[in-house]
Design a protein around this motif. Structure first.
Motif, PDB file in Angstrom:
ATOM      1  N   PHE A  87       0.799  -1.209  -0.038  1.00  0.00           N
ATOM      2  CA  PHE A  87      -0.159  -0.014   0.018  1.00  0.00           C
ATOM      3  C   PHE A  87       0.867   1.388   0.011  1.00  0.00           C
ATOM      4  N   ALA A  88       1.896   1.052   0.876  1.00  0.00           N
ATOM      5  CA  ALA A  88       2.789   2.335   0.635  1.00  0.00           C
ATOM      6  C   ALA A  88       3.308   2.558  -0.747  1.00  0.00           C
ATOM      7  N   VAL A  89       3.767   1.564  -1.598  1.00  0.00           N
ATOM      8  CA  VAL A  89       4.175   1.839  -2.983  1.00  0.00           C
ATOM      9  C   VAL A  89       3.002   2.481  -3.820  1.00  0.00           C
ATOM     10  N   LEU A  90       1.984   1.833  -3.443  1.00  0.00           N
ATOM     11  CA  LEU A  90       0.691   1.963  -4.573  1.00  0.00           C
ATOM     12  C   LEU A  90       0.103   3.467  -4.192  1.00  0.00           C
ATOM     13  N   LEU A  91      -0.105   3.695  -2.601  1.00  0.00           N
ATOM     14  CA  LEU A  91      -0.835   4.802  -2.257  1.00  0.00           C
ATOM     15  C   LEU A  91       0.289   6.075  -2.081  1.00  0.00           C
ATOM     16  N   LEU A  92       1.366   6.015  -1.518  1.00  0.00           N
ATOM     17  CA  LEU A  92       1.963   7.034  -1.017  1.00  0.00           C
ATOM     18  C   LEU A  92       3.363   7.020  -2.076  1.00  0.00           C
ATOM     19  N   LYS A  93       3.268   6.107  -2.959  1.00  0.00           N
ATOM     20  CA  LYS A  93       4.560   6.413  -4.097  1.00  0.00           C
ATOM     21  C   LYS A  93       6.055   6.396  -3.467  1.00  0.00           C
ATOM     22  N   GLU A  94       6.050   5.349  -2.629  1.00  0.00           N
ATOM     23  CA  GLU A  94       7.328   4.960  -1.796  1.00  0.00           C
ATOM     24  C   GLU A  94       8.076   4.183  -2.806  1.00  0.00           C
TER      25      GLU A  94
ATOM     26  N   PHE B 113       9.499   7.907   9.435  1.00  0.00           N
ATOM     27  CA  PHE B 113      10.310   7.049   8.438  1.00  0.00           C
ATOM     28  C   PHE B 113       9.349   6.559   7.323  1.00  0.00           C
ATOM     29  N   ASN B 114       9.804   6.508   6.118  1.00  0.00           N
ATOM     30  CA  ASN B 114       9.223   5.673   5.157  1.00  0.00           C
ATOM     31  C   ASN B 114       9.177   4.385   5.699  1.00  0.00           C
ATOM     32  N   ILE B 115       8.100   3.580   5.117  1.00  0.00           N
ATOM     33  CA  ILE B 115       7.800   2.290   5.609  1.00  0.00           C
ATOM     34  C   ILE B 115       8.652   1.348   4.645  1.00  0.00           C
TER      35      ILE B 115
END
Length: 191
Positions: A38-45, A188-190
């Motif tokens: 979800f962090a990759v998809l929603l927060l663009k991490e 911090f980033n996830i």
């Protein structure tokens, strides 16, 4: 709603539909996989190579648990609902991160205030699933020796001190842990 209501509604439903408690606690940790996704998809991490490897290993472990149910009473529905609980927990982590990014403290205040929301949907679900008569009967007949209460293993001789210990440990673990996790997740980033 995601962290408090969704997570536990799916988890308790999973256990009701055949997910053993021990396996549920293990499969629920799939929230780490979902949080990263979800962090990759929603927060663009960004995803790092070691994270891809870790997700692959974790998914492999979940597949072993999901497909090897010879020695357990686990059902596919219970397993799926537990994964839904993990994804709900992960969404709660993402919401906490978003709140922190907007400059608000994701600390004890957030945890306490968000704890006021879930009783309403739980009450409505219980009313529509069980009906008012069953709900009232459960409230009237509630006692600490009821098998369905999670504290029943502690209650042999109920004393005020023992209940106070349970209350203090529950609050410190729940609110203290969630507060520290919220602070760390906001800074911090996830990863």
């Amino acid at each position: 709603m995601s962290l408090n209501f969704g997570q536990f509604a799916f988890l308790f439903s999973a256990m009701s539909f055949g997910m053993p408690a021990g396996l549920a606690s293990l499969v629920l940790q799939s929230q780490a996989i979902f949080t990263l996704l979800f962090a990759v998809l929603l927060l663009k991490e960004a995803v790092r190579p070691y994270q891809v490897l870790a997700i692959g290993i974790a998914i492999g472990g979940l597949a072993v648990i999901g497909f090897d149910n010879e020695d357990t009473t686990m059902t596919a529905l219970g397993f799926g609902l537990t994964l839904a609980a993990g994804s709900s927990w992960a969404l709660g982590n993402i919401f906490t991160k978003i709140i922190s990014r907007k400059g608000y403290d994701a600390n004890l205040n957030l945890i306490v205030w968000s704890s006021w929301v879930p009783p309403v949907p739980f009450f409505l679900c219980a009313y529509f699933i069980d009906g008012g008569d069953v709900m009232w009967s459960n409230i009237v007949n509630l006692n600490l020796k009821t098998r369905d209460l999670s504290v029943s293993f502690l209650v042999r001789d109920v004393s005020g001190l023992r209940l106070m210990e349970l209350f203090i440990v529950s609050l410190s673990r729940c609110y203290g842990g969630a507060t520290h996790f919220g602070r760390a997740g906001g800074r911090f980033n996830i990863r």
